[in-house]
Design an enzyme around this catalytic site. Structure first.
Site, PDB file in Angstrom:
ATOM      1  N   HIS A  71      45.634  39.653  41.424  1.00  0.00           N
ATOM      2  CA  HIS A  71      44.453  39.304  40.636  1.00  0.00           C
ATOM      3  C   HIS A  71      44.864  38.310  39.544  1.00  0.00           C
ATOM      4  CE1 HIS A  71      41.056  39.566  37.915  1.00  0.00           C
ATOM      5  NE2 HIS A  71      40.362  40.036  38.936  1.00  0.00           N
ATOM      6  N   GLU A 110      39.144  33.904  44.523  1.00  0.00           N
ATOM      7  CA  GLU A 110      38.773  34.172  43.143  1.00  0.00           C
ATOM      8  C   GLU A 110      39.142  33.007  42.229  1.00  0.00           C
ATOM      9  OE1 GLU A 110      37.607  38.323  42.739  1.00  0.00           O
ATOM     10  OE2 GLU A 110      39.386  38.027  41.519  1.00  0.00           O
TER      11      GLU A 110
HETATM   12  P1  PGA Z   1      33.783  39.408  37.243  1.00  0.00           P
HETATM   13  O1  PGA Z   1      35.245  39.813  37.721  1.00  0.00           O
HETATM   14  O2  PGA Z   1      32.859  39.811  38.355  1.00  0.00           O
HETATM   15  O3  PGA Z   1      33.573  40.173  35.982  1.00  0.00           O
HETATM   16  O4  PGA Z   1      33.804  37.934  37.041  1.00  0.00           O
HETATM   17  C1  PGA Z   1      35.606  39.481  39.016  1.00  0.00           C
HETATM   18  C2  PGA Z   1      37.056  39.670  39.225  1.00  0.00           C
HETATM   19  O5  PGA Z   1      37.782  40.099  38.347  1.00  0.00           O
HETATM   20  O6  PGA Z   1      37.538  39.378  40.282  1.00  0.00           O
END
Ligand code: PGA
Length: 216
Positions: free
Chosen positions: A93, A142
């Site tokens: 992440h 992401e």
């Molecule tokens: P968020 O987080 O939906 O709050 O933007 C997404 C993530 O951490 O992948």
């Protein structure tokens, strides 16, 4: 969307009692879908018990794993310990890469540990190079400027990234970054997307209940 997956990443937001309240209020989900809930380590055993007791169709995941195995590693939570409770682990992440110093080498070691202990991996990537030497079970695209910022990527931008990622892997690919109910309908137009990884939107049970109704 072919196979549908919704990952709920609670990050470091809920206490165990808040997690308990959430699971007491979440609506049960049809058996045709995969909802993977990732609480923090402290809440995982309790969440696992509630999911079993309530017969909820929710799979548990961890937000991280130790790069080490069982042994003298103060403060670490190893894959063997996790495997008693969770099926999945989130790796790479962007918050771990940028704030906790998870380098590519570290992520590779964590992937190895996950496999050693029979855990499936959800690898978060921003670009294709982060897939090199990795063999995840699920990939989440992401983009860091979309995470927690409310700045969602366009359908075209996501499709372009997905196309590049899918040249490198056959796994289901999710999108994550500021996904909320308001954006969901337009994101459902993204072709070849298998689902979403949601952070902030996963914290409110009403929102999650609505997500599940729309997605599944
Ligand atoms: P968020 O987080 O939906 O709050 O933007 C997404 C993530 O951490 O992948």
């Amino acid at each position: 969307m072919s196979e549908k997956i919704l990952v709920l990443n609670w990050k470091s937001n809920k206490t165990a009692s808040e997690a308990e309240k959430f699971l007491g209020e979440v609506e049960n989900i049809s058996s045709a879908c995969r909802v993977i809930l990732c609480p923090d380590y402290v809440s995982i055993p309790m969440c696992s018990k509630i999911v079993k007791d309530r017969g909820l169709n929710i799979i548990l995941g961890a937000q991280d794993i130790s790069r080490f195995g069982v042994g003298s590693y103060t403060g670490e939570v190893n894959g063997k310990a996790l495997s008693e409770f969770v099926e999945y682990v989130i790796l790479g992440h962007v918050e771990r890469r940028t704030l906790m110093g998870d380098t590519k080498e570290v992520i590779k070691e964590k992937m190895k540990r996950s496999k050693e202990f029979g855990l499936k991996t959800i690898l978060c990537v921003e670009n294709v190079s982060e897939l090199e030497d990795m063999s995840p079970d699920v990939v989440a695209f992401e983009p860091r400027d979309a995470i927690g910022t409310g700045k969602i990527k366009t359908v075209e931008e996501i499709e372009k990234a997905l196309e590049l990622i899918s040249r490198e892997t056959n796994t289901p690919i999710l999108y994550g970054g500021s996904v909320d109910l308001g954006h969901l309908q337009s994101l459902l137009e993204v072709s070849d997307l298998s689902g979403f990884l949601i952070g902030s939107a996963s914290l409110r049970v009403e929102t999650v209940n609505s997500f599940v109704k729309i997605l599944f």
